[in-house]
Motif scaffolding. Sequence first.
Motif, mmCIF file in Angstrom:
data_model
loop_
_atom_site.group_PDB
_atom_site.id
_atom_site.type_symbol
_atom_site.label_atom_id
_atom_site.label_comp_id
_atom_site.label_asym_id
_atom_site.label_seq_id
_atom_site.Cartn_x
_atom_site.Cartn_y
_atom_site.Cartn_z
ATOM 1 N N SER A 1 0.789 -1.202 0.229
ATOM 2 C CA SER A 1 0.208 0.059 0.078
ATOM 3 C C SER A 1 0.432 0.990 0.337
ATOM 4 N N HIS A 2 0.555 2.338 0.083
ATOM 5 C CA HIS A 2 0.613 3.604 -0.148
ATOM 6 C C HIS A 2 0.889 4.174 1.406
ATOM 7 N N TYR A 3 1.354 5.123 2.228
ATOM 8 C CA TYR A 3 1.223 5.506 3.805
ATOM 9 C C TYR A 3 -0.043 6.181 3.399
ATOM 10 N N ILE A 4 -1.079 4.988 4.882
ATOM 11 C CA ILE A 4 -1.964 5.271 5.413
ATOM 12 C C ILE A 4 -2.129 5.812 6.679
ATOM 13 N N LYS A 5 -2.970 7.109 6.655
ATOM 14 C CA LYS A 5 -2.995 8.200 7.636
ATOM 15 C C LYS A 5 -4.094 7.438 8.566
ATOM 16 N N GLU A 6 -4.450 8.189 9.762
ATOM 17 C CA GLU A 6 -5.923 7.171 10.070
ATOM 18 C C GLU A 6 -6.752 7.332 9.684
ATOM 19 N N ASP A 7 -7.090 8.746 9.126
ATOM 20 C CA ASP A 7 -8.367 9.115 8.982
ATOM 21 C C ASP A 7 -8.561 8.078 7.997
ATOM 22 N N GLY A 8 -8.116 7.344 6.981
ATOM 23 C CA GLY A 8 -7.720 6.804 6.001
ATOM 24 C C GLY A 8 -7.700 7.265 5.067
ATOM 25 N N SER A 9 -6.787 8.709 4.826
ATOM 26 C CA SER A 9 -6.304 9.213 3.658
ATOM 27 C C SER A 9 -5.326 8.718 3.295
ATOM 28 N N TYR A 10 -4.265 8.545 1.774
ATOM 29 C CA TYR A 10 -2.149 7.943 2.204
ATOM 30 C C TYR A 10 -2.327 9.035 1.508
ATOM 31 N N GLU A 11 -0.742 8.778 1.659
ATOM 32 C CA GLU A 11 0.342 9.012 1.120
ATOM 33 C C GLU A 11 1.028 8.484 0.314
ATOM 34 N N GLU A 12 1.630 8.734 -1.096
ATOM 35 C CA GLU A 12 2.567 8.672 -2.089
ATOM 36 C C GLU A 12 3.645 8.662 -1.641
ATOM 37 N N TYR A 13 4.169 7.795 -1.580
ATOM 38 C CA TYR A 13 6.590 8.556 -0.835
ATOM 39 C C TYR A 13 6.975 7.027 -2.177
#
Length: 450
Positions: free
Chosen positions: A362-374
């Motif tokens: 996965s991408h990096y998943i945040k606590e609110d369910g949004s994600y960040e691509e690294y």
Amino acid sequence: MKKHRILLSILLIAVLFAAGCGKNAEEPKEEQKTEDGEAEREPPGPGEENWGTAPDYTVPMITGTPIRYLSVNVGRTEEEVNLTWFSSSEEAGQVYWTTAEDTEFENAMVYSTSAAPSETIPGYYVNQVTVTGLLPETGYLYQVGSEEALSPAYEYATPAFSDSFRFTAVGDAQLGKPVEELDRQKNNWHRLLNKVKYHFPDTSFLVSLGDQVNDFDDNEEYSAFLNQGVLYSLSLAPVKGNHDVGGPQYSEHFTLPNQSSLGTCDDEGDGDYWFRRGSALFLVLNTMDAQKWGEHKEFIASAVEANPDCTWRIVFSHFSPYNAYENYLENAQNIRPYFLEFCGAYEIDLVLCGHDHAYMRSHYIKEDGSYEEYASPAENPEGTMYLTLSSSSGSLYRRPSAQNEAAVSSKRHSPEVTDVQVTRDSLKISTYDAETWELTDEFEIYKKET
């Protein structure tokens, strides 16, 4: 005449130089020989291996004695190892543990345990022992059994006790699906373990991410999984999968450290557990009972409180909240809120899962369910990475469906192995096709003080 001789000399030098005899020509290499005089072969490059690349690691099987189902499991730290075996004797079982040089076991430490009647195999008794006080980078020999019968002697070597180490992860072996292909799957499992020992002789432990067998109560399938020479010498961290559910077989076969009463499924012996290596805390969840999903946060809270100085927090689970196989998406969506909550609250860095028989990072998943691509290497990424592994035996491969949260997802066609290298400030995750040793995916993570 003098000019003619000079021209001939120049021509001769040119010819010799072209033939490799000039002053700057490369010297012929001496053929390297092994101890038995055979010519040494160049190791194959990445993607060029085959199943025969790794030497076949074979030892006398425990089945040559009355003892059955030897299981070597992780301890709380590198200084411990847990051993489980079945015996036909109700006598107290013993582990004889000594250094590699003491081949006659003259100076062996003896660890005793009472034998409990097996609930799953009539006429057998379960023996569980924790060996303590292990030293770093030390070779050992051990035997298990009783006065009536002893196992062969097996090797066990400890890695360096350090913040820098590696561990190995595999997805579902699920031996016995389908049952008529059990022999093929057992052979693949054996060959994969040979590759692990060949490429990662220093690995700290092997994590199996659930579904060790296809049928929870099939003794032949458990024999196929456990009766492997490599596993007699390597600590295993098992995860309970949905095909391991149905009775106390899982609990009888594995002795696990820091076992919790939280997250249980079939009995009190299969709850969540944790262990530590270097600066990494490993949290192993039994996610098989949906009614217990809310308990995992409490378990993680207590383990984190007991290990406040760990740099890395890594979760193992059979069910993935971010998977790629369409038929399992509903289950993933149901379990997802629990993972988002505890991964966010306790800053979980990496979650390793099985179940799908398809590969997904996965991408990096945040606590609110949004994600960040690294991009790799990722420095101080925000959120949690979820990695779902494919099959380690070739029992089944599935095609993933497209998911927005997936950085990588694909159907695999041969067994896979994932290597995780850990330092105090970095993780390097590398996944390989077990047969060809082609690198199929890789990602690096760095934690740096800001």
